[in-house]
Design an enzyme around this catalytic site. Structure first.
Site, PDB file in Angstrom:
ATOM      1  N   GLY A   1     -17.002 -36.930-103.242  1.00  0.00           N
ATOM      2  CA  GLY A   1     -17.576 -37.773-102.404  1.00  0.00           C
ATOM      3  C   GLY A   1     -17.810 -39.223-103.098  1.00  0.00           C
ATOM      4  O   GLY A   1     -16.985 -39.647-103.767  1.00  0.00           O
ATOM      5  N   ASN A   2     -18.728 -39.785-102.614  1.00  0.00           N
ATOM      6  CA  ASN A   2     -18.750 -41.551-102.932  1.00  0.00           C
ATOM      7  C   ASN A   2     -20.273 -41.740-102.861  1.00  0.00           C
ATOM      8  O   ASN A   2     -21.010 -41.029-102.327  1.00  0.00           O
ATOM      9  CB  ASN A   2     -17.709 -42.332-102.135  1.00  0.00           C
ATOM     10  CG  ASN A   2     -17.932 -42.286-100.628  1.00  0.00           C
ATOM     11  OD1 ASN A   2     -19.325 -42.969-100.128  1.00  0.00           O
ATOM     12  ND2 ASN A   2     -17.443 -41.805 -99.866  1.00  0.00           N
ATOM     13  N   ARG A   3     -20.703 -42.867-103.232  1.00  0.00           N
ATOM     14  CA  ARG A   3     -21.893 -43.267-103.542  1.00  0.00           C
ATOM     15  C   ARG A   3     -22.505 -44.029-102.166  1.00  0.00           C
ATOM     16  O   ARG A   3     -23.580 -44.604-102.117  1.00  0.00           O
ATOM     17  CB  ARG A   3     -22.153 -44.244-104.573  1.00  0.00           C
ATOM     18  CG  ARG A   3     -21.825 -43.623-105.948  1.00  0.00           C
ATOM     19  CD  ARG A   3     -22.256 -44.566-107.012  1.00  0.00           C
ATOM     20  NE  ARG A   3     -21.755 -44.153-108.286  1.00  0.00           N
ATOM     21  CZ  ARG A   3     -22.311 -43.213-108.890  1.00  0.00           C
ATOM     22  NH1 ARG A   3     -23.531 -42.732-108.293  1.00  0.00           N
ATOM     23  NH2 ARG A   3     -21.859 -42.592-110.236  1.00  0.00           N
ATOM     24  N   SER A   4     -21.848 -43.876-101.033  1.00  0.00           N
ATOM     25  CA  SER A   4     -22.286 -44.594 -99.922  1.00  0.00           C
ATOM     26  C   SER A   4     -23.823 -44.021 -99.501  1.00  0.00           C
ATOM     27  O   SER A   4     -23.934 -42.842 -99.294  1.00  0.00           O
ATOM     28  CB  SER A   4     -21.467 -44.453 -98.586  1.00  0.00           C
ATOM     29  OG  SER A   4     -21.919 -45.136 -97.432  1.00  0.00           O
TER      30      SER A   4
ATOM     31  N   ALA B   1     -17.964 -45.010 -95.452  1.00  0.00           N
ATOM     32  CA  ALA B   1     -17.009 -45.027 -96.660  1.00  0.00           C
ATOM     33  C   ALA B   1     -16.283 -43.829 -96.448  1.00  0.00           C
ATOM     34  O   ALA B   1     -16.630 -42.813 -96.822  1.00  0.00           O
ATOM     35  CB  ALA B   1     -17.860 -45.235 -97.974  1.00  0.00           C
TER      36      ALA B   1
END
Ligand code: C5P
Length: 224
Positions: free
Chosen positions: A29-32, A97
């Site tokens: 995943g990512n930090r968005s 994102a």
């Protein structure tokens, strides 16, 4: 009072970060947080638009009032949902994102710990949704992309933004500097809104709602 310059317009906004499954319990995943996309959707609705918000994974955010929210998970889910949602839309904003890569294989069962080190993770490239939305764009539809760029000087960030705008072929690109506690997961945002016609609007530091308002100020007069 907010301008009512989006009455009768259909707007589609994507927000949040995609999650690419590794096995039934794990993902990349990512930090968005989704906050900027949510603000864009909320402000568009306040200005009179009919808004569909296509949300990937986000922080615990309340659904904006009077907005249709559709939830998705992976980049491929997001792609399918966007391709359907943008039919007849006046404006499409890709604020999500999207993971550039996903694991080649999705393990059917939870990957177990063994005595040896695991196999290296094999990744494959996800579709570029924004580029596809640009290719499939309907006449008059305005497509807005986002670019989170790192760079020590604003010059670097802007230069990267210009190149990305040309590469992606969208009408407008919101460029913001990330890293060093900037933008992601933060309440404030700042950057530039670059137009394919060479225009450049500075987006001063402020709330994500303020940035959203500045973006709609530029988009609204471009609608035919
Ligand atoms: O190339 P980059 O990921 O920096 O581009 C960012 C923009 O492209 C964002 O608008 C993002 O939503 C979109 N994007 C996409 N599909 C991808 C990767 C990014 O639509 N696979």
């Amino acid at each position: 009072a907010l301008p009512r310059d989006l009455v009768g317009r259909r707007v589609v906004v994507s927000a949040g970060g995609t999650r690419e499954a590794l096995d039934p319990v794990r993902f990349l995943g990512n930090r968005s947080s989704g906050r900027q996309g949510y603000a864009l959707a909320r402000v568009a609705a306040q200005r009179g638009a009919h808004v569909t918000l296509v949300a990937a994974h986000t922080a615990d955010l309340a659904d904006p009032a009077a907005v249709d929210v559709v939830r998705t998970g992976s980049a491929r889910d997001l792609r399918e949902t966007m391709l359907a949602a943008v039919k007849g839309a006046d404006v499409v904003v890709m604020a999500a994102a999207v993971a550039d890569f996903r694991p080649v294989a999705l393990a059917e069962h939870k990957i177990k710990k063994g005595s040896a080190d695991p196999e290296p993770l094999q990744l494959t490239t996800n579709p570029d949704i924004l580029a596809e939305l640009v290719r499939e764009r309907e006449p008059g539809q305005v497509v807005v992309g986002f670019a989170a760029e790192t760079g020590d000087e604003s010059g670097d960030v802007l230069q990267h933004g210009r190149a990305k705008l040309a590469r992606k072929g969208c009408d407008l690109l919101v460029v913001n500097a990330v890293g060093d506690g900037k933008a992601f997961e933060m309440p404030d945002n700042a950057g530039w809104l670059l137009g394919a016609d060479g225009t450049e609007t500075e987006l001063p530091t402020g709330s994500k709602a303020l940035l959203a308002s500045r973006v709609w100020d530029v988009v609204a007069p471009r609608l035919s």
